[in-house]
Design a protein around this motif. Structure first.
Motif, PDB file in Angstrom:
ATOM      1  N   ALA A   9       0.045   5.838   5.844  1.00 41.17           N
ATOM      2  CA  ALA A   9      -1.516   5.940   5.393  1.00 41.17           C
ATOM      3  C   ALA A   9      -1.618   3.823   5.450  1.00 41.17           C
ATOM      4  N   ASP A  10      -1.346   3.269   5.144  1.00 44.95           N
ATOM      5  CA  ASP A  10      -1.327   2.325   4.787  1.00 44.95           C
ATOM      6  C   ASP A  10      -1.262   1.018   5.415  1.00 44.95           C
ATOM      7  N   ARG A  11      -0.288   1.796   6.313  1.00 34.88           N
ATOM      8  CA  ARG A  11      -0.339   1.560   8.147  1.00 34.88           C
ATOM      9  C   ARG A  11      -0.665   1.073   9.216  1.00 34.88           C
ATOM     10  N   TYR A  12      -1.894   1.108   8.613  1.00 33.96           N
ATOM     11  CA  TYR A  12      -3.089   1.517   9.874  1.00 33.96           C
ATOM     12  C   TYR A  12      -4.262   1.049   9.547  1.00 33.96           C
ATOM     13  N   ASN A  14      -8.739   0.024   8.041  1.00 33.87           N
ATOM     14  CA  ASN A  14      -9.468   1.105   8.345  1.00 33.87           C
ATOM     15  C   ASN A  14     -10.329   0.181   8.998  1.00 33.87           C
ATOM     16  N   TYR A  19      -5.723   5.021  19.274  1.00 34.86           N
ATOM     17  CA  TYR A  19      -4.844   5.447  18.415  1.00 34.86           C
ATOM     18  C   TYR A  19      -4.011   5.691  19.372  1.00 34.86           C
ATOM     19  N   ASN A  36     -12.761   4.920  12.245  1.00 37.75           N
ATOM     20  CA  ASN A  36     -12.065   4.383  11.451  1.00 37.75           C
ATOM     21  C   ASN A  36     -10.663   5.253  11.761  1.00 37.75           C
ATOM     22  N   ARG A  38      -7.422   5.061  10.122  1.00 45.80           N
ATOM     23  CA  ARG A  38      -6.536   5.193   8.773  1.00 45.80           C
ATOM     24  C   ARG A  38      -7.361   6.730   8.633  1.00 45.80           C
ATOM     25  N   ASN A  39      -8.310   6.899   8.058  1.00 48.31           N
ATOM     26  CA  ASN A  39      -9.250   8.174   8.325  1.00 48.31           C
ATOM     27  C   ASN A  39      -9.013   9.380   8.814  1.00 48.31           C
ATOM     28  N   ARG A  42      -5.240  10.231   8.855  1.00 44.08           N
ATOM     29  CA  ARG A  42      -5.020  11.274   8.271  1.00 44.08           C
ATOM     30  C   ARG A  42      -5.208  12.311   8.204  1.00 44.08           C
ATOM     31  N   THR A  67      -1.402   1.599  17.390  1.00 47.85           N
ATOM     32  CA  THR A  67      -2.977   1.871  17.581  1.00 47.85           C
ATOM     33  C   THR A  67      -3.358  -0.164  17.897  1.00 47.85           C
TER      34      THR A  67
END
Length: 611
Positions: A9-12, A14, A19, A36, A38-39, A42, A67
């Motif tokens: 998740a930290d690669r994308y 907020n 995508y 969002n 990341r969300n 996820r 992305t």
């Protein structure tokens, strides 16, 4: 085989954006948008695992995700539509029927406005009505309007070049403003009546015309009164056929959805001022959630030249509905409501749309079963090695060896697949050589099929043993003899007596490789009808293309030979006179009157066609 994808998740970010999910070869599988990123991602790759089968079906194939960040969700929506059109991912909806929607346009700023059919919606100050699902439907509407309100049919400049009013005036479907046979004020009343009828205000027109009829009768203008009486009766008949079901004050699009496994049927009902003017159905192959389907469908559906209604009614609200609403309001220029009603009249409209979608799915299932039975009969009666799910028919069209073209018509699972039709310009053959032309077309088609792993089950050739042997040679050269069945269809022959009078028509004959005698099918056989229809469709497709090229060549050669007439002036002349025939028959005075055409060039054009 590439390594499974590991989501971090930290690669994308907020942030809003788009995508792109890719497989191991870098091919884009799916394009989506999110407010969002990341969300949203996820939700696909949660540690507990998404329990939805359709989501797992997609993510199991994903090996990488790119992305693109945008400033707003609306920008992400627009970018998503652009990327889907460009890349056409396998798991996205790809609506490619832009030309199926037509509308009526009228520009009230003109002295004598008229209704015209258009496929483009512009913010040009004109009024638009529609959409209509087909050009045939809108022409029926126009025919009905012209009988009640005889507006002009053609451009004024073209009509004024005629010495007398056109045929439409003679049959009472045009008021001939081009020849001054109606005043601007009276013509404007006809326009107002046509607009009122399109707006669903037929009762108001009837009341107004009734007052005019009574006044004409009191003044003993009985002929005028009779015309008004006939117009009133026509309007009343029209109103009876138009059942009011929606809101009279606004335009509504109502969506219904029915899911059957991996296929979804979706129906759109177009209500304009309370009247159901048309509907459109879609069958979509979709492996993801219905919520994601509806959101993606609406974005692509309204991202075209289409009138956006005041209200959109849905069976449920899709994700990110606020962004979709803002985007539609920006395109329309005023407020757009998106709702999923649960009770009342609006909910009844959605329920009607859903019943139509379910009925569409049932009809499709019945038709599919009938098509499978027909394909099985085809295989059995024609002694084929495999079930002919995909049948391709080829035909050649030429005239004295000029502009030779080939065509390919396709049937998939018993139904015409017009999106797969292809046209071929013959490159390697000169003169009249149908055998050589057919060989070139087949070679090009099958070589492409080998590269793309997209081959037919059956080749149908319009011809007898000679054409069939040429096709077999091509299959042998490409090593496809055992993978593709081939069949030649020879037209029926007329047997005549000694005086030359036809006395008998033979049956259609089908030739198979290695079989001495042709196969004949009884008249009225469903298999015979299927193959005849495909053969005729390929023939029509080839002739249409051939004639188009011949017209283009004739037009180009005729005008290009005139000194000083370049592309811009050719376009000017054709727009003014409407056709090459019109240019050829124009007088010198008419050519001199063309705006933007120099006087000396008008004389050159005239001499070219008349000396």
């Amino acid at each position: 085989m590439s390594e499974p994808f590991t989501f971090r998740a930290d690669r994308y970010p907020n942030a809003p954006g788009v995508y792109l999910m890719k497989d191991g070869e870098g091919t884009i599988l799916y394009i989506g948008k999110a407010n969002n990123l990341r969300n949203r991602l996820r939700s696909y790759f949660s540690t507990a695992g998404d329990g939805r089968y359709h989501i797992r079906f997609l993510v199991d194939r994903v090996r990488d995700i790119d992305t693109i960040v945008t400033d707003t969700g609306k920008e992400a929506l627009i970018l998503e539509n652009t990327l889907i059109k460009r890349h056409r991912p396998r798991y996205n909806i790809n609506l490619r029927d832009d030309k199926t929607y037509v509308s009526l346009r009228i520009d009230l700023r003109e002295e004598f406005p008229t209704l015209e059919i258009t496929r483009r919606i512009r913010r040009d100050g004109a009024r638009y009505f529609g959409p209509y699902a087909s050009a045939g439907a809108v022409r029926q509407t126009l025919k009905q309007i012209y009988r009640i309100f005889p507006l002009r049919h053609s451009p004024l400049e073209r009509c004024r070049q005629r010495g007398r009013p056109c045929l439409y005036y003679q049959i009472g479907q045009c008021s001939a403003p081009c020849h001054g046979l109606i005043s601007p004020a009276d013509y404007r009343r006809l326009v107002e009546g046509a607009l009122a009828l399109l707006d669903g205000r037929g009762a108001e027109i009837v009341a107004d015309l009734s007052r005019q009829m009574q006044q004409a009768s009191a003044e003993m203008r009985f002929e005028d009164a009779a015309k008004l009486r006939d117009r009133i009766r026509a309007i009343e008949t029209t109103i009876e056929r138009q059942k009011v079901a929606g809101n009279r004050d606004i335009d509504q699009d109502v969506f219904g959805l029915y899911r059957d496994g991996g296929q979804i049927d979706l129906v759109v009902l177009f209500y304009r001022h309370g009247q159901l003017i048309s509907q459109r159905g879609f069958t979509l192959d979709w492996q993801l959630d219905s919520e994601e389907l509806l959101a993606s469908f609406l974005r692509q559906f309204y991202n075209r030249e289409l009138l956006i209604p005041d209200q959109i009614l849905l069976p449920f609200l899709p994700e990110d509905c606020e962004t979709l609403r803002d985007w539609l309001q920006e395109r329309k220029g005023r407020r757009v409501e998106i709702a999923a009603p649960q009770r009342g009249e609006r909910a009844a409209l959605v329920a009607m749309a859903e019943r139509n979608a379910e009925e569409r799915a049932k009809n499709r299932a019945d038709r599919r079963a009938a098509d499978q039975r027909l394909l099985a009969q085809t295989q059995q009666q024609l002694h084929l090695k495999r079930l002919p799910r995909r049948i391709e028919c080829f035909d050649i069209s030429t005239f004295q060896g000029a502009e030779t073209v080939g065509s390919m018509a396709v049937i998939v699972d018993g139904e015409p697949a017009r999106a797969l039709y292809r046209r071929y310009r013959i490159r390697s053959v000169s003169g009249t050589d149908d055998f050589g032309s057919l060989r070139e077309v087949l070679s090009r088609r099958l070589q492409r099929g080998l590269r793309e792993d997209d081959l037919p089950d059956l080749l149908l050739i319009d011809g007898g043993r000679g054409q069939l042997s040429g096709v077999v040679d091509v299959l042998d050269e490409l090593g496809l003899r055992q993978r593709i069945d081939v069949l030649g269809i020879a037209k029926s022959r007329v047997v005549a007596n000694a005086r030359g009078k036809a006395v008998e028509r033979s049956e259609e004959r089908f030739f198979l490789p290695g079989r001495k005698n042709p196969v004949t099918l009884r008249q009225g056989s469903p298999v015979l009808f299927l193959l005849q229809r495909l053969r005729d469709e390929a023939h029509r497709f080839a002739i249409d293309y051939h004639r188009k090229l011949r017209r283009k060549h004739t037009l180009r050669s005729s005008l290009e030979n005139i000194p000083g007439v370049g592309p811009t002036r050719r376009k000017l002349l054709l727009k003014h006179f409407g056709s090459l025939k019109g240019i050829r028959s124009a007088t010198l005075e008419e050519l001199r009157a063309v705006p933007g055409l120099p006087r000396n060039l008008a004389e050159t054009v005239f001499r070219h066609f008349h000396d």
